[in-house]
Design a protein around this motif. Structure first.
Motif, PDB file in Angstrom:
ATOM      1  N   TRP A   1      12.128  23.167  27.265  1.00 31.76           N
ATOM      2  CA  TRP A   1      11.102  23.696  26.720  1.00 31.76           C
ATOM      3  C   TRP A   1      11.181  23.383  25.203  1.00 31.76           C
ATOM      4  O   TRP A   1      10.272  23.554  24.469  1.00 31.76           O
ATOM      5  CB  TRP A   1      11.188  25.353  26.975  1.00 31.76           C
ATOM      6  CG  TRP A   1      10.852  25.693  28.264  1.00 31.76           C
ATOM      7  CD1 TRP A   1      11.514  25.820  29.215  1.00 31.76           C
ATOM      8  CD2 TRP A   1       9.289  25.551  28.715  1.00 31.76           C
ATOM      9  NE1 TRP A   1      10.701  26.314  30.424  1.00 31.76           N
ATOM     10  CE2 TRP A   1       9.512  26.074  30.191  1.00 31.76           C
ATOM     11  CE3 TRP A   1       8.363  25.366  28.102  1.00 31.76           C
ATOM     12  CZ2 TRP A   1       8.347  26.168  30.858  1.00 31.76           C
ATOM     13  CZ3 TRP A   1       6.777  25.629  28.952  1.00 31.76           C
ATOM     14  CH2 TRP A   1       6.919  26.173  30.292  1.00 31.76           C
ATOM     15  N   GLY A   2      12.554  23.392  24.670  1.00 33.44           N
ATOM     16  CA  GLY A   2      12.728  23.054  23.139  1.00 33.44           C
ATOM     17  C   GLY A   2      12.322  21.866  22.761  1.00 33.44           C
ATOM     18  O   GLY A   2      11.658  21.657  21.728  1.00 33.44           O
TER      19      GLY A   2
ATOM     20  N   VAL B   1       9.930  19.807  24.167  1.00 40.48           N
ATOM     21  CA  VAL B   1       8.492  19.820  24.409  1.00 40.48           C
ATOM     22  C   VAL B   1       8.146  20.561  23.045  1.00 40.48           C
ATOM     23  O   VAL B   1       6.947  19.995  22.566  1.00 40.48           O
ATOM     24  CB  VAL B   1       7.916  20.299  25.594  1.00 40.48           C
ATOM     25  CG1 VAL B   1       6.572  20.906  25.668  1.00 40.48           C
ATOM     26  CG2 VAL B   1       8.309  19.425  26.842  1.00 40.48           C
ATOM     27  N   GLY B   2       8.367  21.563  22.819  1.00 43.63           N
ATOM     28  CA  GLY B   2       7.875  22.325  21.633  1.00 43.63           C
ATOM     29  C   GLY B   2       8.271  21.494  20.266  1.00 43.63           C
ATOM     30  O   GLY B   2       7.291  21.308  19.499  1.00 43.63           O
ATOM     31  N   LEU B   3       9.162  20.758  20.472  1.00 50.49           N
ATOM     32  CA  LEU B   3       9.588  19.808  19.113  1.00 50.49           C
ATOM     33  C   LEU B   3       8.648  18.714  19.077  1.00 50.49           C
ATOM     34  O   LEU B   3       8.276  18.343  18.082  1.00 50.49           O
ATOM     35  CB  LEU B   3      10.965  19.516  19.123  1.00 50.49           C
ATOM     36  CG  LEU B   3      11.505  18.627  18.091  1.00 50.49           C
ATOM     37  CD1 LEU B   3      11.460  19.438  16.851  1.00 50.49           C
ATOM     38  CD2 LEU B   3      13.004  18.147  18.153  1.00 50.49           C
ATOM     39  N   VAL B   4       8.281  18.199  20.300  1.00 48.63           N
ATOM     40  CA  VAL B   4       7.284  16.883  20.383  1.00 48.63           C
ATOM     41  C   VAL B   4       5.960  17.542  19.933  1.00 48.63           C
ATOM     42  O   VAL B   4       5.297  16.800  19.229  1.00 48.63           O
ATOM     43  CB  VAL B   4       7.157  16.574  21.591  1.00 48.63           C
ATOM     44  CG1 VAL B   4       6.282  15.601  21.856  1.00 48.63           C
ATOM     45  CG2 VAL B   4       8.648  15.737  22.234  1.00 48.63           C
TER      46      VAL B   4
ATOM     47  N   GLY C   1       3.161  15.517  24.647  1.00 49.07           N
ATOM     48  CA  GLY C   1       3.697  16.838  24.509  1.00 49.07           C
ATOM     49  C   GLY C   1       3.059  18.060  25.331  1.00 49.07           C
ATOM     50  O   GLY C   1       3.708  18.618  26.119  1.00 49.07           O
ATOM     51  N   LEU C   2       1.846  17.807  25.548  1.00 48.60           N
ATOM     52  CA  LEU C   2       0.970  18.961  26.209  1.00 48.60           C
ATOM     53  C   LEU C   2       1.017  18.547  27.738  1.00 48.60           C
ATOM     54  O   LEU C   2       1.084  19.384  28.632  1.00 48.60           O
ATOM     55  CB  LEU C   2      -0.464  18.873  25.813  1.00 48.60           C
ATOM     56  CG  LEU C   2      -0.739  19.512  24.535  1.00 48.60           C
ATOM     57  CD1 LEU C   2      -2.183  19.320  24.103  1.00 48.60           C
ATOM     58  CD2 LEU C   2      -0.333  20.993  24.567  1.00 48.60           C
ATOM     59  N   ILE C   3       0.987  17.246  28.142  1.00 47.65           N
ATOM     60  CA  ILE C   3       1.384  16.869  29.459  1.00 47.65           C
ATOM     61  C   ILE C   3       2.825  17.313  29.965  1.00 47.65           C
ATOM     62  O   ILE C   3       2.930  17.704  31.149  1.00 47.65           O
ATOM     63  CB  ILE C   3       1.128  15.445  29.529  1.00 47.65           C
ATOM     64  CG1 ILE C   3      -0.177  14.983  29.335  1.00 47.65           C
ATOM     65  CG2 ILE C   3       1.901  14.875  30.963  1.00 47.65           C
ATOM     66  CD1 ILE C   3      -0.548  13.453  29.413  1.00 47.65           C
ATOM     67  N   ALA C   4       3.697  17.107  29.399  1.00 44.55           N
ATOM     68  CA  ALA C   4       5.326  17.624  29.449  1.00 44.55           C
ATOM     69  C   ALA C   4       5.352  19.026  29.579  1.00 44.55           C
ATOM     70  O   ALA C   4       5.870  19.580  30.446  1.00 44.55           O
ATOM     71  CB  ALA C   4       6.152  17.206  28.433  1.00 44.55           C
ATOM     72  N   LEU C   5       4.414  19.590  28.612  1.00 44.97           N
ATOM     73  CA  LEU C   5       4.144  21.381  28.811  1.00 44.97           C
ATOM     74  C   LEU C   5       3.784  21.871  30.126  1.00 44.97           C
ATOM     75  O   LEU C   5       4.072  22.640  30.701  1.00 44.97           O
ATOM     76  CB  LEU C   5       3.709  21.987  27.480  1.00 44.97           C
ATOM     77  CG  LEU C   5       3.354  23.536  27.553  1.00 44.97           C
ATOM     78  CD1 LEU C   5       4.944  23.931  27.132  1.00 44.97           C
ATOM     79  CD2 LEU C   5       2.262  23.771  26.319  1.00 44.97           C
ATOM     80  N   ALA C   6       2.777  21.115  30.550  1.00 45.90           N
ATOM     81  CA  ALA C   6       1.937  21.499  31.762  1.00 45.90           C
ATOM     82  C   ALA C   6       3.013  21.231  32.925  1.00 45.90           C
ATOM     83  O   ALA C   6       3.001  21.843  33.731  1.00 45.90           O
ATOM     84  CB  ALA C   6       0.902  20.650  32.041  1.00 45.90           C
TER      85      ALA C   6
END
Length: 92
Positions: free
Chosen positions: A12-13, A15-18, A72-77
Motif C-alpha cells: 500500500w505504501g 502504491v501510494g508513493l507511485v 499506480g491506480l491499476i496497482a491500487l485496484a
C-alpha cells in the motif's frame, strides 16, 4: 501481532508513493512551458501559429506523469481486489 511490517502494508505504501510521484511529475510537466517549432517547409502565409484555446500541448514529462498515475491506480485496484477477496475467503 509481530513487530515485522507486513508485506501488505509495504505494498500500500509503494502504491501510494507511485501515485504521489505521478502527481508531482504532472505538476512539474504542466508548469514547464512547452515550445515547439515547425521547420519542414516555408509557410504559405506570413501568419504565426499561436496555440491558444483549441490546441492543448503537453510535454513528455506530463505524459509520463499520466502513465505513472495510471500504473499506480491499476496497482491500487489490484491491491483492493486482493484484500477483498482474501477477506471473503476467511469469512467462509
Amino acid at each position: 501481532m509481530s513487530n515485522r511490517i507486513r508485506p501488505e502494508i509495504i505494498g500500500w505504501g509503494v502504491v501510494g508513493l507511485v501515485i504521489l510521484v505521478g502527481v508531482v511529475t504532472i505538476a512539474v510537466g504542466l508548469l514547464t512551458p512547452v515550445t515547439f517549432g515547425w521547420f519542414a517547409y516555408r509557410p504559405l502565409a506570413d501568419a504565426t501559429f499561436n496555440p491558444v484555446g483549441d490546441a492543448l500541448l503537453v510535454s513528455r514529462t506530463t505524459v509520463v506523469g499520466f502513465i505513472v498515475i495510471a500504473l499506480g491506480l491499476i496497482a491500487l485496484a489490484f491491491l483492493a481486489g486482493w484484500r477483498l477477496a482474501r477477506r471473503r475467503t476467511t469469512e467462509l
